[in-house]
Design an enzyme around this catalytic site. Structure first.
Site, PDB file in Angstrom:
ATOM      1  N   GLU A 151       0.823  -1.215   0.000  1.00  0.00           N
ATOM      2  CA  GLU A 151       0.000   0.000   0.000  1.00  0.00           C
ATOM      3  C   GLU A 151       0.861   1.271   0.000  1.00  0.00           C
ATOM      4  OE1 GLU A 151      -3.616   2.233   2.458  1.00  0.00           O
ATOM      5  OE2 GLU A 151      -2.502   0.607   3.414  1.00  0.00           O
ATOM      6  N   LYS A 175      -2.802  -2.034  -2.806  1.00  0.00           N
ATOM      7  CA  LYS A 175      -3.827  -1.137  -2.280  1.00  0.00           C
ATOM      8  C   LYS A 175      -3.396   0.284  -2.620  1.00  0.00           C
ATOM      9  CE  LYS A 175      -6.568   0.097   1.783  1.00  0.00           C
ATOM     10  NZ  LYS A 175      -7.094  -0.340   3.088  1.00  0.00           N
TER      11      LYS A 175
END
Length: 298
Positions: free
Chosen positions: A176, A213
């Protein structure tokens, strides 16, 4: 058993619920839920309250595998129980939902326009415990605030270096590298980020898989190449400070991208609601996020 969950994550319709606020962000999460900081005095009380909140969410009939593929947990949530079962076991066995663990320890100071992850000193022990607790994968967050090529390269290198250790432990990492939605050069940052992620994905072995993400991109379908990459299980989107309505609207335009919302998922929930009111509010949230995530086949 991991193969079953890999298939769910790769091919299932739905989204990932992010229930992973940690020590620093817990007071804000509790405040949004209607519990002020003066209502608890110790960390233990704070974490007990947030576990009660998460238990209420997870045990709600609105929190179901028809709409939700996975849930990301904070370390303490993983180690606690819901109705006599560890949270991960409860999610898998009672809900049919795949559990993930947040493994990062927060963000370092801003440097080169980015915030790297702080060192994860107990990573080996944490990954061993994650396997014992039945986690499918992990999640770790960095933040990009400026289109600084050196900084973004450093973020992606750190993410994949740790990601490969996570893969070697038998878990699937969610990488992420969040781009701040308020960044003045957000689109330029996303261009650099995609190039750097692609370089690292191309270096993975055929049996090494990751999830990504990412912030919902400024340019629609900007990450389509990553969505379709052979080493990517799924690309999920964070809400990043957008309201749920705005995040859903932006998400709908991006093929193959599904939600992994935290604050946007729980923004209408309150400790003061009756169970009927709480479940209705959560159902409305879950269905709207699901709707924004599906009907966009890869």
């Amino acid at each position: 058993m991991q193969g079953k969950y890999l298939d769910i994550m790769r091919n299932g319709k739905g989204f990932i619920a992010a229930l992973d606020q940690s020590g620093g962000s817990t007071p804000k999460a509790l405040a949004a839920y209607g519990i002020a900081e003066n209502e608890y005095s110790t960390d233990k009380e704070m974490f007990d309250l947030v576990h009660d909140m998460r238990t209420r969410i997870i045990t709600s009939p609105a929190f179901d595998s028809e709409h939700i593929l996975g849930a990301i947990l904070f370390e303490q949530t993983m180690d606690r129980e819901i109705e006599g079962k560890y949270t991960g076991d409860y999610l898998k066995e009672e809900k049919g939902i795949v559990p993930f663990l947040k493994v990062d320890k927060g963000l370092a100071e801003l440097s080169n326009g980015v915030q790297l992850m702080k060192p994860i000193k107990n990573l080996d022990e944490l990954l061993e415990r994650a396997n014992d607790r039945g986690m499918f994968g992990t999640k770790m967050r960095s933040v990009i605030k400026e289109a600084n090529e050196d900084g973004i390269k450093e973020v992606v290198s750190q993410q994949f270096e740790i990601g490969k250790k996570i893969i070697s432990s038998g878990l699937v990492p969610i990488i992420e590298p969040e781009v701040d939605i308020h960044s003045a050069d957000k689109e330029q940052s996303e261009n650099i980020l995609k190039q750097e992620i692609k370089k690292h994905l191309d270096q993975l072995e055929k049996n090494e898989f990751v999830m990504l993400k990412l912030t919902i991109p400024t340019m629609v379908n900007h990450y389509k190449e990553l969505v379709e990459h052979s080493q990517v299980v799924r690309v999920v989107a964070l809400s990043g400070g957008y309201s749920r309505e705005e995040a859903n609207a932006k998400l709908k335009d991006n093929e193959g991208l599904i939600a992994s919302f935290s604050r946007a998922l729980t923004e209408d929930l309150s400790v003061k609601q009756s169970d009927e009111e709480f479940n209705a509010a959560l159902r409305k949230s879950v269905e709207s996020i699901y709707d924004a995530s599906v009907n966009k086949d890869r």
